[in-house]
Design a protein around this motif. Structure first.
Motif, short mmCIF file in Angstrom:
data_model
loop_
_atom_site.label_atom_id
_atom_site.label_comp_id
_atom_site.label_asym_id
_atom_site.label_seq_id
_atom_site.Cartn_x
_atom_site.Cartn_y
_atom_site.Cartn_z
N ILE A 8 0.86 -1.19 0.00
CA ILE A 8 0.00 0.00 0.00
C ILE A 8 0.89 1.24 0.00
CG2 ILE A 8 -1.84 1.23 1.22
CD1 ILE A 8 -2.55 -1.39 2.62
N GLY A 9 0.72 2.09 -1.02
CA GLY A 9 1.62 3.24 -1.17
C GLY A 9 2.78 2.86 -2.07
N GLY A 12 5.53 5.29 -4.30
CA GLY A 12 6.46 6.23 -3.68
C GLY A 12 7.91 5.83 -3.82
N GLY A 15 8.24 2.22 -2.26
CA GLY A 15 7.35 1.24 -2.89
C GLY A 15 7.81 0.86 -4.28
N LEU A 36 -3.02 5.51 -4.16
CA LEU A 36 -4.19 6.37 -4.40
C LEU A 36 -4.39 6.60 -5.89
CD1 LEU A 36 -4.11 9.40 -1.93
CD2 LEU A 36 -5.88 7.63 -2.14
N ASP A 50 -7.36 3.55 -1.42
CA ASP A 50 -7.11 4.56 -0.39
C ASP A 50 -6.92 3.80 0.92
OD1 ASP A 50 -7.09 6.51 1.50
OD2 ASP A 50 -8.90 7.54 0.78
N LEU A 72 3.05 1.34 3.21
CA LEU A 72 4.02 2.42 3.00
C LEU A 72 3.35 3.80 2.91
CD1 LEU A 72 6.26 0.69 0.30
CD2 LEU A 72 6.55 0.68 2.78
N ALA A 73 2.04 3.84 2.76
CA ALA A 73 1.35 5.13 2.63
C ALA A 73 1.53 5.92 3.92
CB ALA A 73 -0.14 4.89 2.36
N ALA A 74 2.01 7.15 3.80
CA ALA A 74 2.20 8.01 4.97
C ALA A 74 2.53 9.41 4.48
CB ALA A 74 3.35 7.50 5.85
N LEU A 90 -3.85 10.21 8.39
CA LEU A 90 -3.32 9.24 7.42
C LEU A 90 -2.37 8.24 8.10
CD1 LEU A 90 -2.84 8.15 4.55
CD2 LEU A 90 -1.11 9.91 4.24
N PRO A 113 6.88 0.72 8.18
CA PRO A 113 8.14 1.37 8.52
C PRO A 113 7.98 2.51 9.52
CG PRO A 113 7.42 2.00 6.31
CD PRO A 113 6.37 1.10 6.86
N SER A 114 8.92 2.52 10.47
CA SER A 114 9.06 3.68 11.35
C SER A 114 10.22 4.53 10.83
CB SER A 114 9.29 3.20 12.79
OG SER A 114 9.30 4.32 13.65
N TYR A 140 5.06 14.10 12.40
CA TYR A 140 5.49 12.84 11.77
C TYR A 140 6.14 11.93 12.82
CZ TYR A 140 8.38 9.95 8.59
OH TYR A 140 8.99 8.92 7.91
N LYS A 144 4.94 8.30 14.24
CA LYS A 144 5.75 7.08 14.13
C LYS A 144 5.98 6.47 15.52
CE LYS A 144 6.50 6.80 9.67
NZ LYS A 144 5.88 5.72 8.90
N ALA A 176 11.18 9.76 -6.94
CA ALA A 176 11.52 10.95 -6.15
C ALA A 176 11.08 10.78 -4.70
CB ALA A 176 10.83 12.17 -6.75
N THR A 182 15.17 14.65 4.87
CA THR A 182 16.41 14.11 4.30
C THR A 182 16.42 14.17 2.76
OG1 THR A 182 15.48 11.88 4.34
CG2 THR A 182 16.78 12.54 6.26
P1 NAD Z 1 6.46 8.47 -0.44
O1 NAD Z 1 5.82 9.72 0.01
O2 NAD Z 1 7.51 8.51 -1.47
O3 NAD Z 1 5.35 7.43 -0.91
C1 NAD Z 1 4.14 7.25 -0.23
C2 NAD Z 1 3.13 6.73 -1.22
O4 NAD Z 1 1.90 6.57 -0.50
C3 NAD Z 1 2.84 7.69 -2.37
O5 NAD Z 1 2.94 7.01 -3.61
C4 NAD Z 1 1.42 8.16 -2.12
O6 NAD Z 1 0.68 8.40 -3.31
C5 NAD Z 1 0.85 7.01 -1.35
N1 NAD Z 1 -0.30 7.38 -0.53
C6 NAD Z 1 -0.49 8.51 0.16
N2 NAD Z 1 -1.69 8.50 0.77
C7 NAD Z 1 -2.27 7.31 0.44
C8 NAD Z 1 -3.50 6.71 0.75
N3 NAD Z 1 -4.40 7.34 1.52
N4 NAD Z 1 -3.76 5.49 0.26
C9 NAD Z 1 -2.86 4.86 -0.54
N5 NAD Z 1 -1.68 5.39 -0.88
C10 NAD Z 1 -1.38 6.60 -0.39
O7 NAD Z 1 7.04 7.77 0.89
P2 NAD Z 1 8.23 6.74 1.00
O8 NAD Z 1 9.49 7.51 1.10
O9 NAD Z 1 8.11 5.68 -0.01
O10 NAD Z 1 7.96 6.18 2.46
C11 NAD Z 1 7.20 5.02 2.69
C12 NAD Z 1 7.18 4.77 4.19
O11 NAD Z 1 8.51 4.69 4.70
C13 NAD Z 1 6.49 5.86 5.01
O12 NAD Z 1 5.84 5.28 6.10
C14 NAD Z 1 7.64 6.69 5.51
O13 NAD Z 1 7.33 7.34 6.72
C15 NAD Z 1 8.68 5.62 5.75
N6 NAD Z 1 10.04 6.18 5.75
C16 NAD Z 1 10.59 6.67 4.60
C17 NAD Z 1 11.88 7.19 4.65
C18 NAD Z 1 12.55 7.74 3.41
O14 NAD Z 1 13.64 8.32 3.52
N7 NAD Z 1 11.96 7.58 2.22
C19 NAD Z 1 12.60 7.21 5.86
C20 NAD Z 1 11.97 6.75 7.01
C21 NAD Z 1 10.70 6.20 6.95
#
Ligand code: NAD
Ligand code: AKB
Length: 309
Positions: A8-9, A12, A15, A36, A50, A72-74, A90, A113-114, A140, A144, A176, A182
């Protein structure tokens, strides 16, 4: 019979790469990507979902015989500070939706993920221990930290097999980053290639823990594939990798692009970064299930510049 996996998500930063890795493990048709919106590149099998729609989630899980969910959605740190109420909704409700599915035995395993954002300004900042003061100062981080507590509670009370990692900043070129503090450590490569210069929203000497995406994906699969008896922490494990500052990554980029320049214009994200660890002690992950990072800063910079044209 193979496991049936729902991500889910999936569109990103994580994902996009996790789905590909999971499909190598379980087979293309056994990993359902969902988000989404539709992905930019065809990513079958894919479902529009969603994460806040509990009924739609339940129906998809039943229809596809899902056994494992990666949630992964967040909303990430910088964006969440702009929309605190929705970020809380969310980040928390999506987690409850999957935890409840597992509690009711519709699925058997969850990955959620945290983040290093669970730590705050009162946490020791170097080699931050697994167990330490945790007073996060961002929405955030609060979401977490709260999520970690709920995961542990669902494991203890309802035997929900939920596993989690506190990722540091993740560096990758496939998709992206989605609005974190970060993100500069990814943006810098695109600007280096495009304009030979980058204006950093963090100060020159702001050290943060980071990890190359391949290491993060490997860690994710390792913790999920580990025997349950090895997973002794059901909140989330610290995982570290490397640690560097904007000035240090710029110096490394200059070894490939000698006329690259960097400027510093810190914004609200500086305060977030100042509240986070500079480096992470991940000895619990090493001891419990054998975690070890592979990529150093030099290697990451080489790979990023080779793949961003
Ligand atoms: P991202 O923002 O790149 O991707 C999140 C995806 O979730 C997006 O594609 C978005 O469209 C989707 N989304 C948002 N709302 C939604 C919903 N209601 N239903 C379904 N999909 C939805 O985030 P990411 O970097 O891939 O991070 C994924 C997870 O890992 C998150 O929980 C984030 O907190 C955690 N995390 C990421 C990092 C990092 O550096 N990328 C670091 C620590 C933790
Ligand atoms: C962010 O900066 O918000 C994320 C994270 C470390 O959780 N990359």
């Amino acid at each position: 019979m193979s496991e049936r996996v729902l991500v889910i998500g999936s569109n990103g930063q994580i994902g996009t790469e996790l789905v590909a890795a999971l499909r190598l493990q379980y087979g293309q048709s056994n990993v359902i990507a969902s988000d989404l919106k539709l992905p930019l590149v065809a990513n079958e099998p894919f479902a529009t979902l969603d994460a806040l729609d509990k009924t739609a989630l339940y129906n998809l899980v039943k229809k596809e015989n899902i056994t494992i969910i990666y949630l992964l959605a967040a909303m990430l740190s910088a964006t969440a500070e702009q929309q605190p109420a929705f970020a809380w909704k969310l980040n928390m409700e999506s987690l409850f939706n999957v935890l409840e599915l597992a509690k009711e035995k519709h699925i058997k395993q969850i990955y959620w993920p945290s983040s290093i954002a669970v730590f705050g300004p009162t946490t020791p900042r170097t080699n931050t221990p697994q167990y330490t003061i945790m007073e996060p100062s961002t929405i955030y981080g609060i979401s977490k930290q709260t999520g970690e507590r709920w995961c542990e509670w669902y494991y203890n009370k309802h035997q929900v097999d939920v596993r989690s990692l506190r990722y540091p900043g993740l560096i990758s070129y496939t998709a992206a980053p989605g609005g974190g503090t970060t993100d500069y450590a990814v943006h810098i490569f695109y600007e280096a290639r495009k304009n030979n210069t980058y204006t950093s929203f963090l100060d020159a000497d702001t050290a943060l823990p980071m990890l190359y995406m391949d290491d993060a994906i490997r860690a994710t699969l390792e913790i999920m594939n580990a025997d349950s008896s090895k997973i002794k922490i059901r909140s989330a494990y610290n995982i570290g990798g490397i640690s560097f500052t904007p000035a240090q990554i710029a110096t490394e980029i200059q070894k490939h692009i000698p006329n690259f320049t960097i400027n510093y214009m810190p914004d609200f994200r500086q305060q977030i970064a100042n509240s986070w660890p500079q480096s992470i002690d991940d000895s619990y992950a090493s001891n419990d299930w054998g975690w070890k990072h592979k990529y150093n800063l030099q290697e990451i910079v080489g790979i990023m510049l080779a793949n961003i044209k």
